[in-house]
Design a protein around this motif. Structure first.
Motif, PDB file in Angstrom:
ATOM      1  N   ALA A 631     -12.322  14.873  30.602  1.00  0.00           N
ATOM      2  CA  ALA A 631     -11.121  15.124  29.785  1.00  0.00           C
ATOM      3  C   ALA A 631     -11.431  16.140  28.691  1.00  0.00           C
ATOM      4  N   ARG A 632     -12.627  16.053  28.115  1.00  0.00           N
ATOM      5  CA  ARG A 632     -12.979  16.943  26.999  1.00  0.00           C
ATOM      6  C   ARG A 632     -12.940  18.412  27.399  1.00  0.00           C
ATOM      7  N   GLU A 633     -13.324  18.717  28.672  1.00  0.00           N
ATOM      8  CA  GLU A 633     -13.312  20.104  29.137  1.00  0.00           C
ATOM      9  C   GLU A 633     -11.898  20.693  29.122  1.00  0.00           C
ATOM     10  N   LEU A 634     -10.914  19.834  29.270  1.00  0.00           N
ATOM     11  CA  LEU A 634      -9.522  20.293  29.265  1.00  0.00           C
ATOM     12  C   LEU A 634      -8.889  20.196  27.870  1.00  0.00           C
ATOM     13  N   THR A 635      -9.137  19.073  27.170  1.00  0.00           N
ATOM     14  CA  THR A 635      -8.436  18.842  25.901  1.00  0.00           C
ATOM     15  C   THR A 635      -8.831  19.844  24.823  1.00  0.00           C
ATOM     16  N   VAL A 636     -10.053  20.329  24.847  1.00  0.00           N
ATOM     17  CA  VAL A 636     -10.470  21.305  23.827  1.00  0.00           C
ATOM     18  C   VAL A 636      -9.537  22.528  23.843  1.00  0.00           C
ATOM     19  N   PHE A 638      -6.291  22.535  25.254  1.00  0.00           N
ATOM     20  CA  PHE A 638      -4.912  22.144  24.945  1.00  0.00           C
ATOM     21  C   PHE A 638      -4.722  21.877  23.449  1.00  0.00           C
ATOM     22  N   ASP A 639      -5.772  21.341  22.815  1.00  0.00           N
ATOM     23  CA  ASP A 639      -5.674  21.118  21.361  1.00  0.00           C
ATOM     24  C   ASP A 639      -5.482  22.441  20.635  1.00  0.00           C
ATOM     25  N   ARG A 640      -6.174  23.479  21.096  1.00  0.00           N
ATOM     26  CA  ARG A 640      -6.023  24.801  20.455  1.00  0.00           C
ATOM     27  C   ARG A 640      -4.624  25.364  20.719  1.00  0.00           C
ATOM     28  N   LEU A 641      -4.164  25.243  21.970  1.00  0.00           N
ATOM     29  CA  LEU A 641      -2.820  25.743  22.286  1.00  0.00           C
ATOM     30  C   LEU A 641      -1.757  24.983  21.477  1.00  0.00           C
ATOM     31  N   ALA A 673      -2.345  13.455  35.928  1.00  0.00           N
ATOM     32  CA  ALA A 673      -1.366  12.561  35.288  1.00  0.00           C
ATOM     33  C   ALA A 673      -1.939  11.172  35.019  1.00  0.00           C
ATOM     34  N   TRP A 674      -3.009  10.795  35.710  1.00  0.00           N
ATOM     35  CA  TRP A 674      -3.655   9.490  35.506  1.00  0.00           C
ATOM     36  C   TRP A 674      -4.514   9.451  34.248  1.00  0.00           C
ATOM     37  N   ASP A 675      -4.845  10.633  33.719  1.00  0.00           N
ATOM     38  CA  ASP A 675      -5.844  10.758  32.648  1.00  0.00           C
ATOM     39  C   ASP A 675      -5.146  10.771  31.278  1.00  0.00           C
ATOM     40  N   MET A 676      -5.225   9.651  30.567  1.00  0.00           N
ATOM     41  CA  MET A 676      -4.468   9.507  29.319  1.00  0.00           C
ATOM     42  C   MET A 676      -4.845  10.563  28.279  1.00  0.00           C
ATOM     43  N   ARG A 677      -6.137  10.821  28.081  1.00  0.00           N
ATOM     44  CA  ARG A 677      -6.556  11.754  27.026  1.00  0.00           C
ATOM     45  C   ARG A 677      -6.040  13.168  27.295  1.00  0.00           C
ATOM     46  N   THR A 678      -6.152  13.598  28.550  1.00  0.00           N
ATOM     47  CA  THR A 678      -5.673  14.942  28.885  1.00  0.00           C
ATOM     48  C   THR A 678      -4.159  15.020  28.731  1.00  0.00           C
ATOM     49  N   MET A 679      -3.467  13.977  29.181  1.00  0.00           N
ATOM     50  CA  MET A 679      -2.003  13.979  29.076  1.00  0.00           C
ATOM     51  C   MET A 679      -1.551  13.997  27.610  1.00  0.00           C
ATOM     52  N   GLU A 680      -2.252  13.249  26.770  1.00  0.00           N
ATOM     53  CA  GLU A 680      -1.891  13.240  25.338  1.00  0.00           C
ATOM     54  C   GLU A 680      -2.027  14.631  24.733  1.00  0.00           C
ATOM     55  N   LEU A 711       6.655  11.712  36.788  1.00  0.00           N
ATOM     56  CA  LEU A 711       5.290  11.186  36.643  1.00  0.00           C
ATOM     57  C   LEU A 711       5.258   9.860  35.889  1.00  0.00           C
ATOM     58  N   TYR A 712       6.238   9.628  34.985  1.00  0.00           N
ATOM     59  CA  TYR A 712       6.207   8.402  34.195  1.00  0.00           C
ATOM     60  C   TYR A 712       6.349   7.171  35.092  1.00  0.00           C
ATOM     61  N   GLY A 713       7.194   7.291  36.108  1.00  0.00           N
ATOM     62  CA  GLY A 713       7.385   6.170  37.029  1.00  0.00           C
ATOM     63  C   GLY A 713       6.103   5.785  37.750  1.00  0.00           C
ATOM     64  N   GLN A 714       5.185   6.766  37.941  1.00  0.00           N
ATOM     65  CA  GLN A 714       3.932   6.465  38.652  1.00  0.00           C
ATOM     66  C   GLN A 714       2.801   6.063  37.693  1.00  0.00           C
ATOM     67  N   HIS A 715       2.703   6.769  36.552  1.00  0.00           N
ATOM     68  CA  HIS A 715       1.502   6.621  35.717  1.00  0.00           C
ATOM     69  C   HIS A 715       1.752   5.975  34.350  1.00  0.00           C
ATOM     70  N   HIS A 716       2.989   5.860  33.932  1.00  0.00           N
ATOM     71  CA  HIS A 716       3.341   5.129  32.692  1.00  0.00           C
ATOM     72  C   HIS A 716       2.548   5.592  31.475  1.00  0.00           C
ATOM     73  N   GLN A 717       2.401   6.902  31.323  1.00  0.00           N
ATOM     74  CA  GLN A 717       1.682   7.419  30.151  1.00  0.00           C
ATOM     75  C   GLN A 717       2.613   7.385  28.926  1.00  0.00           C
ATOM     76  N   PRO A 718       2.185   6.724  27.834  1.00  0.00           N
ATOM     77  CA  PRO A 718       3.051   6.641  26.647  1.00  0.00           C
ATOM     78  C   PRO A 718       3.402   8.013  26.066  1.00  0.00           C
ATOM     79  N   CYS A 719       2.501   8.984  26.231  1.00  0.00           N
ATOM     80  CA  CYS A 719       2.763  10.306  25.633  1.00  0.00           C
ATOM     81  C   CYS A 719       3.976  10.993  26.278  1.00  0.00           C
TER      82      CYS A 719
END
Length: 960
Positions: A631-636, A638-641, A673-680, A711-719
């Motif tokens: 997740a960290r490889e992606l979130t770094v 997205f956080d900047r964007l 979509a399964w990965d909460m940290r990346t989705m957030e 995607l929410y119907g499948q993975h239920h990510q709060p974000c």
């Protein structure tokens, strides 16, 4: 007898068994035993048993104290006298025994007195009873003195399960007996070895703040005894406590004003002032110095309003407090800091001068007072600066000591701000600048010279940055020209960078500011290369400079971009962490905001590129590789964007960028979509883009919402819910989006309602509950016309009813706020048309909602949530008037009379009735809080009340 032996065996296992598991098991058993009714007799028997060892005595005395405090109601009324007599016998038995045991028994007797009214106690109440016992058994006076000391302290002990009315009555009983108590203590003064104990008990009674005339106290033997011991060789701690309490006693709100307290003040103040020479006496013990300093600090705090008049007498106290502030020990000096802050507030706030008359008189009096105290604050500023200097062995200090040193620096910074508010920013700056010049003269250019005094002076200069004028032209240019000449030692460089950032507004506003920018940015670049701490400071300073000087820096975009790229790509000497690099992202984004539209689009594309390119590369490697990335490889990226989209305030440019980037975002939504940290992180980037672009997003917003809805119907990510909240806020009132948003919220809410069907679901997924009801509240505010007529609204209310009692704070608050928004619907212009639909859903559920809310007040939720629950209940009552009162009556009738009396329930219902009539809510809180308190007063009562109200059962019928 068998149970007594089991207790002894469990205690032996707890303290002496080598196996941790056995010790834990013994501890659990003993805790459970303390809650049983047998614990009364067993603890009492073992305390009277001469063969009981120390561990047994301590445990049983704590058990008995706890039982009297919390579970006294378990006993029949006739048990009171035998219990009182037993405790009295134990007090006598242990008068020379273990102090811990004697204290616990004293606390048990005091708790008994809180529960039992004076008339039922007999002998005219506990104080008269105590006097008679001391007269009859003088050999046990030390034990009785301890009881006399703890009695007034127990007035405010909320561990004692007494009703609020009884607690107030107990305070009145003690107040009426204060003369008797002081007579007892005065009689005991004649026993020299008890003097400390007597004075401690006197200090305890003074804390009650019940009025004894100042004239009587000023010549009272107890006061004179405390004052006389101030002059003895060894300072008595109890005497200091008494004098401290007397000082606060004379300044208490209900003291009748200073004039009525003058006889006592005139006795205390000269005696304390006579101690001033001892502050510098090297033969004095540090604890004695600390005690004397405390008295001066207490006088300053208590008499600050008098001192603020600037009379000659008050200035003597101020000079003594400066003496304390100059003490080398920080713990002693810092005792005065509260005084300097309170004095500053009185001197600078207009409200302090309203009695002076018209505006001219007010300004004249304010100017006079500020002049009177200016030299004191100048001395204070000079005195405290050395305390922020790094100790030479700082790197060898423990983590705890390093943390303490940082806290010291924060405290000194607050004092310097007080100084700047009284003296003005520029005069304070001049004092600190002289310290800096002096430090630089002793500091060479190499890293081995002593950099610490210069760092300390700069830290202080940074602390007052908000109070120095942006146009200051005398000292600031000299400071800025000195900064490049300082050696690049890590801590010094860190403070230099932070100082540059702190004065970014000055750099923008001052006529000479622009000329300093190139050399200062060079310092920040050096800071980014030195170490992680200096890099963090430099990145933050860079952000401040770009924020405040953005117009001036538009022409230097290439140079700034080079710094940004080096830091973000991480292929250079920079030591900027990924987290701190976000400051650089924000910095460049703020400068881009100042560019013309076309230039801004190109610059935005360039600033996104270091994050977009690696994301595109990962996508190009295929779904399998993308799915295996951390997740960290992606979130770094997205956080900047996310920060770019937040701080580049060019809606059209951001809308264009998000449209270009949508294929990348979609690819990651689809695969991760399964990965909460990346989705957030990805949803945060989308949310900021939506917030900045608003309605310019065009077709991208539709594609984005379609994606998260599926995607929410499948993975239920709060974000996904959290991102939808932002969309509702911006597009909710747009009629052209109504159909699409209606489908979106119905889909999201219906899925969530299926996920959260019982309280355990809320407990395991509080994040979903939190974001779901935040979204629902947004819908009520921005598009009630979509939510209320929707078939999903009733199921959303049912879902809220199931989850109100979830213990997770944020989830519970979101549900409660959702309900209060429903009940307050009439307050919104948009919501008025939905009132009839709302009522058709709420009224059938009203009795159940009310019962659950009353259960929350009385123990189903922690007492820290009381204010929120109270608001919801009052909002419900305001909305439904007499109906709500009927619902509340039904609920309250379920609470057994053993838990809440008829009077307590009536007061509660009257508060709700007043709310229905439109009374001010602040006046209704006390009866509601008191019902809450009586129903939580101990575990047994709370369980009985919750068993009656059954908040988790949505289908019970109240029986009147």
């Amino acid at each position: 007898m068998e149970l007594q032996n089991t207790v002894k065996e469990a205690l032996n296992a707890l303290y002496h068994h080598p196996d941790d598991a056995v010790r834990m098991q013994a501890d659990r058993w003993l805790q459970d035993f303390q809650r049983t009714i047998d614990a009364w007799q067993v603890a009492d028997n073992l305390l009277h048993d001469a063969s009981s060892n120390q561990e047994t005595l301590i445990f049983c005395s704590q058990t008995l104290r706890s039982k009297v405090q919390r579970d006294f109601e378990e006993l029949p009324s006739e048990a009171f006298r035998p219990l009182r007599d037993s405790l009295n016998t134990l007090l006598k038995t242990f008068h020379k025994g273990t102090p811990k045991v004697r204290t616990q028994i004293s606390l048990a007797v005091a708790a008994l007195a809180v529960h039992v009214p004076a008339d039922d106690w007999g002998d005219g109440g506990i104080i008269n009873w105590l006097r008679d016992e001391m007269n009859s058994h003088p050999e046990f006076i030390p034990s009785f003195l301890e009881l006399l000391r703890v009695l007034p302290e127990e007035v405010f002990n909320y561990k004692i399960a007494a009703r609020p009315d009884r607690r107030r009555q107990f305070e009145k009983e003690l107040a009426s007996a204060i003369e008797t108590a002081l007579n007892i203590l005065t009689a005991c003064l004649n026993i020299n070895e008890l003097k400390e104990q007597v004075l401690e008990a006197f200090a305890s009674w003074l804390r009650l703040r019940h009025r004894v005339p100042a004239s009587a106290l000023s010549s009272h033997p107890l006061v004179l005894a405390a004052l006389s011991s101030l002059n003895s060789e060894i300072l008595s701690e109890a005497s200091v406590n008494v004098i401290s309490e007397l000082i606060h006693y004379t300044a208490a709100r209900n003291s009748g004003g200073v004039s009525s307290q003058l006889p006592l003040i005139q006795v205390i103040v000269p005696q304390v002032m006579n101690l001033k020479p001892q502050l510098r006496d090297p033969s004095k013990d540090e604890e004695d110095i600390k005690a004397i300093a405390r008295l001066f600090a207490d006088m300053g705090d208590a008499y600050v309003e008098l001192i603020a008049t600037g009379s000659d007498e008050s200035m003597l106290i101020v000079h003594a407090l400066l003496e304390v502030a100059s003490h080398p020990e920080f713990d002693i000096a810092s005792m005065t800091f509260n005084f300097w802050h309170n004095l500053q507030m009185i001197l600078t706030e207009r409200e302090s001068y309203t009695s002076s008359g018209n505006e001219t008189s007010i300004e004249a009096e304010k100017t006079r007072r500020l002049q009177v105290f200016s030299s004191s604050y100048e001395s204070l500023v000079s005195l405290v600066t050395f305390r922020v200097q790094y100790p030479q062995d700082f790197s060898d200090l423990s983590t705890e000591d390093q943390k303490d040193f940082k806290q010291t620096r924060y405290a000194v910074a607050d004092v310097l701000i007080d100084g700047a508010l009284v003296l003005g920013g520029e005069p304070t700056l001049k004092i600190l600048y002289m310290k800096l010049v002096e430090a630089i003269n002793h500091c060479g250019k190499d890293q081995h010279s002593d950099w610490r005094p210069a760092e300390a002076a700069l830290y202080c200069i940074r602390a007052i940055s908000d109070y120095v004028s942006d146009t200051e032209a005398e000292v600031m240019p000299q400071i800025m020209s000195l900064l490049p000449k300082l050696p690049h030692q890590p801590q010094l460089l860190q403070t230099v960078c932070l100082t540059i950032g702190a004065y970014s507004r000055w750099l923008n506003a001052a006529s000479s500011g622009l000329s300093f920018l190139p050399s200062l940015i060079d310092i920040l670049v050096s800071g980014m290369s030195m170490c992680e701490d200096s890099a963090a400071a430099a990145a933050l300073a860079f952000r401040h400079i770009c924020n405040d000087c953005k117009k001036k820096l538009c022409g230097s975009l290439d140079g700034l971009f080079q710094i940004y790229q080096t830091a973000v790509i991480g292929e250079g000497p920079f030591k900027v962490s990924a987290e701190d690099s976000l400051h650089l992202v924000e910095a460049l984004s703020m400068v881009i905001t100042e560019l013309p539209s076309e230039q801004a689009k190109k610059a935005l594309e360039a600033v996104c590129l270091p994050s977009v390119a690696p994301l595109q590369e990962m996508i190009n490697q295929g779904p399998l590789v993308l799915g295996q990335k951390t997740a960290r490889e992606l979130t770094v990226h997205f956080d900047r964007l996310a920060n770019i989209f937040r701080y580049v305030n060019h809606p059209e440019a951001v809308a264009d960028a998000i449209q270009r980037l949508w294929p990348i975002f979609k690819a990651i939504f689809d695969v991760r979509a399964w990965d909460m940290r990346t989705m957030e992180s990805l949803c945060r980037a989308c949310k900021n883009a939506v917030r900045t672009s608003k309605r310019l997003m065009g077709v991208t917003i539709g594609a984005m919402l379609e994606e998260i809805q599926g995607l929410y119907g499948q993975h239920h990510q709060p974000c996904f819910l959290y991102l939808s909240s932002e969309v509702i806020k911006i597009f909710g009132s747009d009629p052209t989006c109504a159909n699409y948003l209606k489908v979106l919220i119905e889909s999201l809410f219906s899925h969530t309602a299926c996920l959260l069907t019982k309280i355990q679901d809320f407990t395991s997924r509080p994040d979903i509950a939190d974001d779901c009801f935040l979204l629902a509240s947004r819908c009520i505010r921005y598009c009630p016309q979509l939510l209320f007529p929707s078939p999903v609204f009733p199921s959303l209310v049912d879902c809220a009813m199931v989850g109100i009692t979830v213990q997770h704070r944020e989830a519970s608050n979101s549900i409660l706020n959702f309900l209060s928004d429903i009940f307050d619907l009439a307050n919104s212009t948009q919501g008025e048309s939905c009132l009839s639909i709302r009522d058709s859903v709420i009224i059938p559920r009203g009795p159940t909602i009310t019962r659950i809310l009353v259960a929350c007040l009385t123990g189903a939720l922690p007492s820290s949530r009381l204010e929120t629950v109270t608001y919801v209940l009052l909002a419900l009552t305001r909305a439904y008037g007499l109906k709500a009162l009927e619902w509340a009556k039904e609920c309250v009738s379920l609470i057994p009379s053993t838990a809440a009396t008829e009077l307590e329930r009536t007061r509660f219902l009257q508060a709700l009735s007043d709310a229905a009539s439109g009374a001010n809510m602040n006046n209704l809180v006390v009866p509601i809080e008191e019902l809450s308190e009586v129903c939580r007063r101990n575990r047994t009562v709370q369980e009985i009340v919750q068993g009656a109200l059954r908040p988790l059962d949505l289908n019970i019928v109240a029986v009147s």
